[in-house]
Scaffold this motif. Structure first.
Motif, short mmCIF file in Angstrom:
data_model
loop_
_atom_site.label_atom_id
_atom_site.label_comp_id
_atom_site.label_asym_id
_atom_site.label_seq_id
_atom_site.Cartn_x
_atom_site.Cartn_y
_atom_site.Cartn_z
N GLY A 112 0.83 -1.20 0.00
CA GLY A 112 0.00 0.00 0.00
C GLY A 112 0.86 1.24 0.00
N PRO A 113 0.24 2.41 0.01
CA PRO A 113 1.00 3.67 -0.03
C PRO A 113 1.99 3.82 1.11
CG PRO A 113 -1.33 4.07 -0.43
CD PRO A 113 -1.21 2.64 -0.02
N GLU A 114 1.68 3.24 2.27
CA GLU A 114 2.59 3.36 3.42
C GLU A 114 3.71 2.33 3.39
OE1 GLU A 114 -0.77 3.06 3.85
OE2 GLU A 114 -1.22 5.18 4.20
N GLY A 115 3.64 1.37 2.47
CA GLY A 115 4.66 0.35 2.39
C GLY A 115 4.08 -1.05 2.32
N LEU A 116 4.87 -2.02 2.73
CA LEU A 116 4.50 -3.42 2.63
C LEU A 116 3.99 -3.95 3.96
CD1 LEU A 116 7.59 -4.65 0.60
CD2 LEU A 116 5.39 -3.84 -0.28
N ASP A 117 3.25 -5.06 3.90
CA ASP A 117 2.72 -5.67 5.12
C ASP A 117 2.72 -7.18 4.93
OD1 ASP A 117 1.22 -5.26 7.75
OD2 ASP A 117 -0.18 -6.53 6.66
N ASN B 293 -8.30 -4.93 14.78
CA ASN B 293 -9.01 -3.90 14.00
C ASN B 293 -8.08 -2.89 13.32
OD1 ASN B 293 -11.54 -5.00 14.54
ND2 ASN B 293 -11.82 -3.75 16.37
N ARG B 294 -6.79 -3.19 13.23
CA ARG B 294 -5.91 -2.31 12.45
C ARG B 294 -6.18 -2.46 10.95
NH1 ARG B 294 -0.06 -0.96 14.43
NH2 ARG B 294 0.07 -0.74 12.17
N ILE B 295 -6.60 -3.62 10.53
CA ILE B 295 -6.95 -3.95 9.15
C ILE B 295 -5.91 -3.45 8.13
CG2 ILE B 295 -9.42 -4.25 9.56
CD1 ILE B 295 -9.93 -1.48 8.38
N ASP B 296 -4.63 -3.50 8.49
CA ASP B 296 -3.58 -3.02 7.59
C ASP B 296 -3.64 -3.71 6.23
OD1 ASP B 296 -2.39 -1.31 9.55
OD2 ASP B 296 -1.48 -3.05 10.48
N SER B 297 -3.73 -5.04 6.24
CA SER B 297 -3.73 -5.78 4.98
C SER B 297 -4.95 -5.45 4.13
CB SER B 297 -3.68 -7.28 5.25
OG SER B 297 -2.50 -7.63 5.93
N LEU B 298 -6.11 -5.36 4.76
CA LEU B 298 -7.33 -5.08 4.01
C LEU B 298 -7.31 -3.68 3.42
CD1 LEU B 298 -10.04 -6.78 6.27
CD2 LEU B 298 -8.77 -7.73 4.32
N LEU B 299 -6.80 -2.73 4.18
CA LEU B 299 -6.66 -1.37 3.65
C LEU B 299 -5.73 -1.37 2.44
CD1 LEU B 299 -6.36 0.71 6.95
CD2 LEU B 299 -8.23 0.80 5.30
N VAL C 170 -5.26 -3.85 0.34
CA VAL C 170 -5.93 -4.50 -0.79
C VAL C 170 -6.91 -3.54 -1.46
CG1 VAL C 170 -7.57 -6.32 -1.40
CG2 VAL C 170 -5.62 -6.84 0.07
N VAL C 171 -7.60 -2.72 -0.69
CA VAL C 171 -8.52 -1.75 -1.27
C VAL C 171 -7.78 -0.79 -2.20
CG1 VAL C 171 -9.97 0.25 -0.70
CG2 VAL C 171 -10.23 -1.87 0.58
N ARG C 172 -6.53 -0.47 -1.85
CA ARG C 172 -5.77 0.51 -2.61
C ARG C 172 -4.83 -0.10 -3.65
NH1 ARG C 172 -3.94 3.73 2.76
NH2 ARG C 172 -3.43 1.59 3.30
N ASP C 173 -4.44 -1.35 -3.42
CA ASP C 173 -3.54 -2.06 -4.34
C ASP C 173 -3.89 -3.54 -4.24
OD1 ASP C 173 -1.46 -3.39 -5.63
OD2 ASP C 173 0.06 -1.98 -4.96
N PRO C 174 -4.51 -4.11 -5.26
CA PRO C 174 -5.03 -5.48 -5.14
C PRO C 174 -3.99 -6.59 -5.17
CG PRO C 174 -5.38 -4.67 -7.35
CD PRO C 174 -4.84 -3.51 -6.57
N ARG C 175 -2.73 -6.26 -5.41
CA ARG C 175 -1.71 -7.31 -5.47
C ARG C 175 -1.52 -7.98 -4.11
NH1 ARG C 175 3.42 -4.30 -7.39
NH2 ARG C 175 2.52 -2.77 -5.95
N VAL C 176 -1.53 -9.30 -4.10
CA VAL C 176 -1.34 -10.06 -2.87
C VAL C 176 -0.43 -11.24 -3.13
CG1 VAL C 176 -3.59 -9.40 -1.93
CG2 VAL C 176 -3.37 -11.52 -3.21
#
Length: 201
Positions: free
Chosen positions: A48-53, A81-87, A89-95
């Motif tokens: 995501g924009p903040e980096g990798l997770d 409830n941090r939902i870092d990974s889900l956030l 995915v919403v912004r960058d679908p690559r997983v």
């Protein structure tokens, strides 16, 4: 000395073996599917924009549901409830997934694109203790291949003799206190077992 080009990096290594190339396919073979369905644990990587997770995901074997040879569903269980990974995915679908089976030295690497679903028809079959997950991650597979056993052999990950007892390693409360001075580590650690049991699903 730093390596800063593809050419320089490739010059340090030999040719890629045939097995390392043919093992990569665009969907689940029956053999790869067997590993996914036997797995109780995977690591999910997102960007995501903040980096990798990279985050652990685990449940009884079969929790990674195979919808078809190109599609997986991973339920999102209760957590912090941090939902870092889900956030991400919403912004960058690559997983990417690293799928592991206890006792098996080979791991499975899956790359694709994810979308978050709230469809009850997909989530209800993933219910545990009568509770369906709020969301699920649907992954469309783009590539999948197994990773050879060297890393797990070297690390002795599944070797009972290599098991490390907690001993003098920091507790969750102590780690929190290290991040925030004055945090009540003892109270946190005392309450943690009951809290985990009550909020597992």
């Amino acid at each position: 000395m730093w390596i800063d080009s593809e050419e320089a990096l490739k010059a340090l290594y030999g040719e890629v073996g045939e097995a390392s190339l043919v093992k990569e396919v665009a969907g689940l073979t029956p053999e790869y599917r067997a590993l996914v369905e036997a797995s109780p644990f995977c690591v999910l990587a997102t960007a995501g924009p903040e980096g990798l997770d990279a985050t652990p995901r685990g449940d009884p074997p079969g929790f990674i549901r195979v919808l078809d040879e190109k599609t997986l569903l991973i339920p999102d269980r209760r957590g912090n409830n941090r939902i870092d990974s889900l956030l991400n995915v919403v912004r960058d679908p690559r997983v990417a997934l690293l799928v592991m089976v206890p006792g098996v030295a080979e791991t499975l690497r899956i790359n694709g694109r994810g979308r978050i679903t709230t469809d009850p028809a997909l989530l209800q079959p993933a219910a545990m203790d009568g509770k369906a997950p709020v969301t699920g991650l649907v992954i469309t597979i783009e590539s999948v291949y197994f990773q050879c056993s060297r890393a797990l052999i070297r690390s002795r990950l599944w070797d009972p003799a290599a098991r490390r007892e907690r001993g003098d390693l920091p507790t969750p409360g102590q780690m929190l206190k290290g991040a925030k001075a004055g945090f009540d580590a003892e109270a946190y650690d005392t309450a943690l077992p009951a809290r985990l049991t009550a909020t597992l699903y």
